[in-house]
Design a protein around this motif. Structure first.
Motif, PDB file in Angstrom:
ATOM      1  N   LYS A 107       0.830  -1.211   0.000  1.00  0.00           N
ATOM      2  CA  LYS A 107       0.000   0.000   0.000  1.00  0.00           C
ATOM      3  C   LYS A 107       0.865   1.262   0.000  1.00  0.00           C
ATOM      4  O   LYS A 107       0.524   2.263  -0.640  1.00  0.00           O
ATOM      5  CB  LYS A 107      -0.923  -0.003   1.214  1.00  0.00           C
ATOM      6  CG  LYS A 107      -2.016  -1.068   1.152  1.00  0.00           C
ATOM      7  CD  LYS A 107      -2.866  -1.062   2.417  1.00  0.00           C
ATOM      8  CE  LYS A 107      -3.949  -2.126   2.355  1.00  0.00           C
ATOM      9  NZ  LYS A 107      -4.753  -2.185   3.591  1.00  0.00           N
ATOM     10  N   THR A 108       1.984   1.200   0.716  1.00  0.00           N
ATOM     11  CA  THR A 108       2.897   2.346   0.741  1.00  0.00           C
ATOM     12  C   THR A 108       3.486   2.592  -0.643  1.00  0.00           C
ATOM     13  O   THR A 108       3.625   3.746  -1.081  1.00  0.00           O
ATOM     14  CB  THR A 108       4.026   2.114   1.757  1.00  0.00           C
ATOM     15  OG1 THR A 108       3.457   1.860   3.046  1.00  0.00           O
ATOM     16  CG2 THR A 108       4.937   3.331   1.853  1.00  0.00           C
ATOM     17  N   ARG A 110       2.024   1.986  -3.426  1.00  0.00           N
ATOM     18  CA  ARG A 110       0.948   2.605  -4.214  1.00  0.00           C
ATOM     19  C   ARG A 110       0.861   4.106  -3.941  1.00  0.00           C
ATOM     20  O   ARG A 110       0.698   4.918  -4.861  1.00  0.00           O
ATOM     21  CB  ARG A 110      -0.393   1.938  -3.856  1.00  0.00           C
ATOM     22  CG  ARG A 110      -0.540   0.529  -4.378  1.00  0.00           C
ATOM     23  CD  ARG A 110      -1.646  -0.225  -3.635  1.00  0.00           C
ATOM     24  NE  ARG A 110      -2.935   0.429  -3.699  1.00  0.00           N
ATOM     25  CZ  ARG A 110      -3.865   0.203  -4.632  1.00  0.00           C
ATOM     26  NH1 ARG A 110      -3.618  -0.666  -5.604  1.00  0.00           N
ATOM     27  NH2 ARG A 110      -5.027   0.822  -4.599  1.00  0.00           N
ATOM     28  N   ILE A 111       0.970   4.468  -2.666  1.00  0.00           N
ATOM     29  CA  ILE A 111       0.877   5.884  -2.290  1.00  0.00           C
ATOM     30  C   ILE A 111       2.025   6.676  -2.915  1.00  0.00           C
ATOM     31  O   ILE A 111       1.822   7.752  -3.493  1.00  0.00           O
ATOM     32  CB  ILE A 111       0.881   6.038  -0.760  1.00  0.00           C
ATOM     33  CG1 ILE A 111      -0.418   5.459  -0.176  1.00  0.00           C
ATOM     34  CG2 ILE A 111       1.035   7.506  -0.360  1.00  0.00           C
ATOM     35  CD1 ILE A 111      -0.414   5.353   1.335  1.00  0.00           C
ATOM     36  N   PHE A 115       1.967   9.805  -5.672  1.00  0.00           N
ATOM     37  CA  PHE A 115       2.644  11.079  -5.445  1.00  0.00           C
ATOM     38  C   PHE A 115       3.677  11.355  -6.534  1.00  0.00           C
ATOM     39  O   PHE A 115       3.858  12.504  -6.959  1.00  0.00           O
ATOM     40  CB  PHE A 115       3.315  11.105  -4.069  1.00  0.00           C
ATOM     41  CG  PHE A 115       2.415  11.580  -2.969  1.00  0.00           C
ATOM     42  CD1 PHE A 115       1.964  12.891  -2.938  1.00  0.00           C
ATOM     43  CD2 PHE A 115       2.012  10.717  -1.965  1.00  0.00           C
ATOM     44  CE1 PHE A 115       1.127  13.336  -1.933  1.00  0.00           C
ATOM     45  CE2 PHE A 115       1.160  11.140  -0.954  1.00  0.00           C
ATOM     46  CZ  PHE A 115       0.716  12.457  -0.932  1.00  0.00           C
ATOM     47  N   CYS A 153       9.991   9.750  -4.818  1.00  0.00           N
ATOM     48  CA  CYS A 153       8.731   9.030  -4.642  1.00  0.00           C
ATOM     49  C   CYS A 153       8.661   7.828  -5.584  1.00  0.00           C
ATOM     50  O   CYS A 153       8.213   6.743  -5.194  1.00  0.00           O
ATOM     51  CB  CYS A 153       7.543   9.958  -4.885  1.00  0.00           C
ATOM     52  SG  CYS A 153       7.220  11.132  -3.567  1.00  0.00           S
ATOM     53  N   THR A 157       8.631   3.342  -4.789  1.00  0.00           N
ATOM     54  CA  THR A 157       7.714   2.281  -5.220  1.00  0.00           C
ATOM     55  C   THR A 157       8.389   0.913  -5.150  1.00  0.00           C
ATOM     56  O   THR A 157       7.703  -0.105  -5.175  1.00  0.00           O
ATOM     57  CB  THR A 157       7.214   2.524  -6.667  1.00  0.00           C
ATOM     58  OG1 THR A 157       8.331   2.578  -7.570  1.00  0.00           O
ATOM     59  CG2 THR A 157       6.423   3.810  -6.755  1.00  0.00           C
TER      60      THR A 157
END
Length: 200
Positions: A107-108, A110-111, A115, A153, A157
């Motif tokens: 999930k991190t 994805r965030i 961004f 960022c 990923t």
């Protein structure tokens, strides 16, 4: 009188005319690099071939498919997975998949992917504007910082490799694209901050 007013308005808004490149022709290179970085970021995060995972399909998001119980190689991406029923096709994760099967590292990832796309998209739009507009030096520094932040960022990923779903993962096309995009966005950010002030 009206001519003087129009000239003052032009200087205030920073508009210098189409394709005048007030920050020197070097800004053409930063514009091209920003478009490349944005396209690579979008491609890396939204396709389902970021990594290739060899997994047993028992107890995960494919448990109700015809492949349930078997071990297969499947492409996974931050926002989608490979459709095993159709070649070179992706399926977006459903809300239930995200809640039930994707762990914190996934999930991190994805965030950070979202961004990266946002920051590199803003950078690209701003640098397109530099083809005809002048910006204050502090604004150009900020654009360069945005590109570097987008690069970081996109690099984050790679947290997808620490996910439980990725116990037996290998690099796939998306991860390679993300690596190239990260490098281009980082280099471009440095180039943008080195651009000379706009010519008055």
């Amino acid at each position: 009188m009206s001519d003087n007013y129009a000239e003052s308005e032009e200087k205030e808004c920073g508009c210098k005319g189409c394709c005048t490149y007030p920050h020197s022709p070097k800004s053409i290179a930063t514009l091209i690099l920003s478009v490349m970085a944005y396209i690579l970021s979008q491609n890396a995060t939204w396709n389902c071939y970021y990594v290739q995972s060899e997994m047993n399909l028992t107890g995960n998001f494919l448990k109700n498919t015809e492949f349930a119980g078997s071990t297969v190689k499947i492409g996974l991406g931050p926002f989608s997975r490979e459709d095993l029923t159709e070649d070179l096709s992706c399926i977006m994760y459903s809300a239930d998949d995200v809640d039930m099967f994707l762990d914190a590292p996934y999930k991190t990832s994805r965030i950070f992917g979202a961004f990266a796309n946002l920051l590199l998209g803003i950078t690209m739009i701003a640098l397109i504007c530099t083809s005809c507009m002048s910006f204050y030096p502090i604004a150009m520094k900020a654009i360069g910082v945005l590109s570097i932040m987008g690069s970081l960022c996109l690099a984050m990923t790679f947290l997808i490799f620490s996910s439980d779903l990725c116990e037996d993962c290998s690099f796939h096309i998306g991860a390679g694209v993300a690596l190239v995009g990260t490098a281009i966005a980082m280099i471009n950010g440095c180039f943008v901050m080195a651009l000379p002030p706009a010519k008055l």
